[in-house]
Design an enzyme around this catalytic site. Structure first.
Site, PDB file in Angstrom:
ATOM      1  N   CYS A 148       0.844  -1.197   0.000  1.00 19.86           N
ATOM      2  CA  CYS A 148       0.000   0.000   0.000  1.00 19.86           C
ATOM      3  C   CYS A 148       0.879   1.247   0.000  1.00 19.86           C
ATOM      4  O   CYS A 148       1.751   1.389   0.857  1.00 19.86           O
ATOM      5  CB  CYS A 148      -0.923  -0.002   1.213  1.00 19.86           C
ATOM      6  SG  CYS A 148      -2.040   1.426   1.256  1.00 19.86           S
ATOM      7  N   LYS A 187       2.197  -9.536   0.694  1.00 18.42           N
ATOM      8  CA  LYS A 187       1.755  -8.886  -0.544  1.00 18.42           C
ATOM      9  C   LYS A 187       2.619  -7.651  -0.760  1.00 18.42           C
ATOM     10  O   LYS A 187       2.741  -6.811   0.134  1.00 18.42           O
ATOM     11  CB  LYS A 187       0.281  -8.506  -0.471  1.00 18.42           C
ATOM     12  CG  LYS A 187      -0.299  -7.969  -1.784  1.00 18.42           C
ATOM     13  CD  LYS A 187      -1.808  -7.737  -1.672  1.00 18.42           C
ATOM     14  CE  LYS A 187      -2.420  -7.395  -3.031  1.00 18.42           C
ATOM     15  NZ  LYS A 187      -1.972  -6.095  -3.556  1.00 18.42           N
ATOM     16  N   HIS A 219       1.925  -7.451  -6.705  1.00 20.82           N
ATOM     17  CA  HIS A 219       1.278  -6.463  -7.563  1.00 20.82           C
ATOM     18  C   HIS A 219       2.310  -6.039  -8.592  1.00 20.82           C
ATOM     19  O   HIS A 219       3.347  -5.472  -8.241  1.00 20.82           O
ATOM     20  CB  HIS A 219       0.807  -5.274  -6.732  1.00 20.82           C
ATOM     21  CG  HIS A 219      -0.024  -4.301  -7.499  1.00 20.82           C
ATOM     22  ND1 HIS A 219      -0.969  -3.498  -6.902  1.00 20.82           N
ATOM     23  CD2 HIS A 219      -0.076  -3.990  -8.816  1.00 20.82           C
ATOM     24  CE1 HIS A 219      -1.556  -2.740  -7.816  1.00 20.82           C
ATOM     25  NE2 HIS A 219      -1.015  -3.026  -8.981  1.00 20.82           N
ATOM     26  N   GLY A 260      -2.833  -7.221 -10.271  1.00 18.52           N
ATOM     27  CA  GLY A 260      -2.696  -5.947 -10.971  1.00 18.52           C
ATOM     28  C   GLY A 260      -3.275  -5.972 -12.372  1.00 18.52           C
ATOM     29  O   GLY A 260      -2.775  -6.694 -13.236  1.00 18.52           O
ATOM     30  N   GLY A 281      -8.837  -7.577  -8.154  1.00 14.06           N
ATOM     31  CA  GLY A 281      -9.215  -6.536  -7.220  1.00 14.06           C
ATOM     32  C   GLY A 281     -10.497  -5.846  -7.608  1.00 14.06           C
ATOM     33  O   GLY A 281     -11.585  -6.412  -7.499  1.00 14.06           O
ATOM     34  N   ARG A 282     -10.375  -4.625  -8.106  1.00 23.87           N
ATOM     35  CA  ARG A 282     -11.550  -3.784  -8.318  1.00 23.87           C
ATOM     36  C   ARG A 282     -12.541  -4.348  -9.326  1.00 23.87           C
ATOM     37  O   ARG A 282     -13.735  -4.051  -9.254  1.00 23.87           O
ATOM     38  CB  ARG A 282     -11.102  -2.383  -8.725  1.00 23.87           C
ATOM     39  CG  ARG A 282     -10.751  -1.582  -7.495  1.00 23.87           C
ATOM     40  CD  ARG A 282      -9.895  -0.381  -7.724  1.00 23.87           C
ATOM     41  NE  ARG A 282      -9.862   0.414  -6.503  1.00 23.87           N
ATOM     42  CZ  ARG A 282      -9.236   0.052  -5.386  1.00 23.87           C
ATOM     43  NH1 ARG A 282      -8.572  -1.086  -5.346  1.00 23.87           N
ATOM     44  NH2 ARG A 282      -9.271   0.818  -4.314  1.00 23.87           N
TER      45      ARG A 282
END
Length: 380
Positions: A148, A187, A219, A260, A281-282
């Site tokens: 992050c 991660k 990622h 990613g 993810g999103r």
């Protein structure tokens, strides 16, 4: 079969009976189809509901930790779409668990298994204590966030900035492994700031692996800790999938999961030719129906749901239960706005929930009415 002696507010919706869901049992009762309607049998309200977690340890497909999104309501919803995908919590800081409302951060529904707790922190003793709690609360994995890039996490010495301190991460991993029997995973990004080479990423992974970490979720973008926002860090740095593939080739004994920019099941299948697992993810949040293909396409087992309506039906007992506990409707429905994406009536479904679910007295009928918007727009 007992005759239902109470009609649910769902009874006049006119759902079609899902192919694989003749009835659903939940703590609130048994929801049963009869003559095109849904009825609830309240006598079953306190019936035992044994749960099989289905934990397989298989990270072939996982759904990423996403701040403000992947909470326990969202994960319950996702589990209605896939029984096999490994789900991750939002990142929880060690400080929040040690000094805050631990139960609020750690509680989850048994149906969410397999589920991993992601931690943000860098102090080895704090990480060890939180790893012990993860085991006590029956999580299936504990993950350390080293990816992050936000300013807030940098000031707290966790997240992507830890890639510059592999020995500290290694100490944290060792302390966690000593404290729990759960798998401890990391991660991370492919690099930060001026870490521009594959060798520099390898220099991070090496000591952490030596400390006992066997699973790395990568990622495939670097993170710029100064100059880019977290949103820009998800979009601007280029994806370098080849570095993640190479990491698996160079360290074949490690389990490597790629993350990613992955948007389709076809993307997942392509990546799985090179690595052990894929994390999405999103896309899973914005287009959740894609998860309905995961179990059949990636795990070779039957789908959980044959239609979006099956999913919505499966969510209703949970919504009713949560409303009875005082949960606001929009805390659940905000996660399902994308369920009917691409289907006639989807915009009306989203609008109705967005405009009504936040209201203080919003109840189950708001969700039912939103479904009606889709049904009315669907050609006969």
């Amino acid at each position: 079969m007992r005759k239902a002696n109470k009609t649910s507010p769902l009874g006049d919706v006119g759902f079609q009976r899902p192919q694989n869901v003749p009835e659903i049992q939940n703590n609130t009762g048994i929801y049963r189809f009869k003559e095109g309607q849904i009825q609830v049998i309240p006598e079953a309200k306190n019936a035992a509901n044994p749960v099989t977690t289905g934990v397989s340890g298989n990270r072939r497909l996982s759904v990423a930790p996403m701040m403000d999104w992947s909470d326990h309501h969202c994960r319950y919803f996702w589990r209605l779409l896939s029984k096999q995908a490994l789900l991750y919590t939002e990142m929880v800081t060690t400080g929040a668990l040690i000094h805050g409302d631990r139960e609020r951060f750690l509680r989850f529904n048994a149906e969410e298994h397999p589920v991993a707790l992601q931690l943000g922190g860098s102090n080895p003793s704090d990480l060890a204590q939180c790893a012990r709690w993860a085991q006590e609360w029956h999580y299936d994995e504990v993950n350390l966030n080293c990816g992050c890039p936000s300013d807030r996490v940098q000031s707290g010495m966790f997240g992507a900035c830890l890639m510059a301190q592999p020995e500290l991460v290694a100490d944290g991993v060792k302390a966690m492994r000593d404290a729990t029997l759960l798998p401890v995973t990391v991660k991370h990004r492919i690099g930060i700031d001026d870490m521009d080479s594959y060798q520099q990423m390898l220099d991070f992974v090496g000591p952490v692996a030596d400390a006992g970490c066997e699973v790395f979720i990568v990622h495939a973008r670097k993170a710029w800790l100064k100059g880019l926002s977290p949103k820009e860090n998800r979009e601007i740095p280029p994806l370098v999938y080849d570095w993640v593939y190479r990491l698996k080739r160079d360290l074949p004994d490690l389990e490597i999961v790629i993350n990613g920019g992955i948007q389709t099941i076809e993307d997942c299948e392509d990546h799985l030719a090179h690595v052990d697992g894929v994390m999405i993810g999103r896309e899973a949040y914005q287009n959740p129906w894609m998860l309905a293909e995961v179990d059949s396409r990636l795990f070779g087992i039957d789908k959980v749901a044959e239609s979006r309506d099956d999913v919505l039906l499966g969510l209703l007992p949970y919504v009713e239960q949560q409303l009875a506990l005082g949960t606001h409707l929009n805390h659940i429905t905000r996660h399902i706005l994308g369920l009917y994406q691409g289907v006639p009536g989807a915009r009306k479904f989203r609008r109705h929930l967005s405009e009504n679910a936040y209201k203080k007295d919003a109840g189950l009928n708001v969700l039912i009415d939103a479904f009606e918007k889709v049904r009315q727009a669907t050609p006969a």
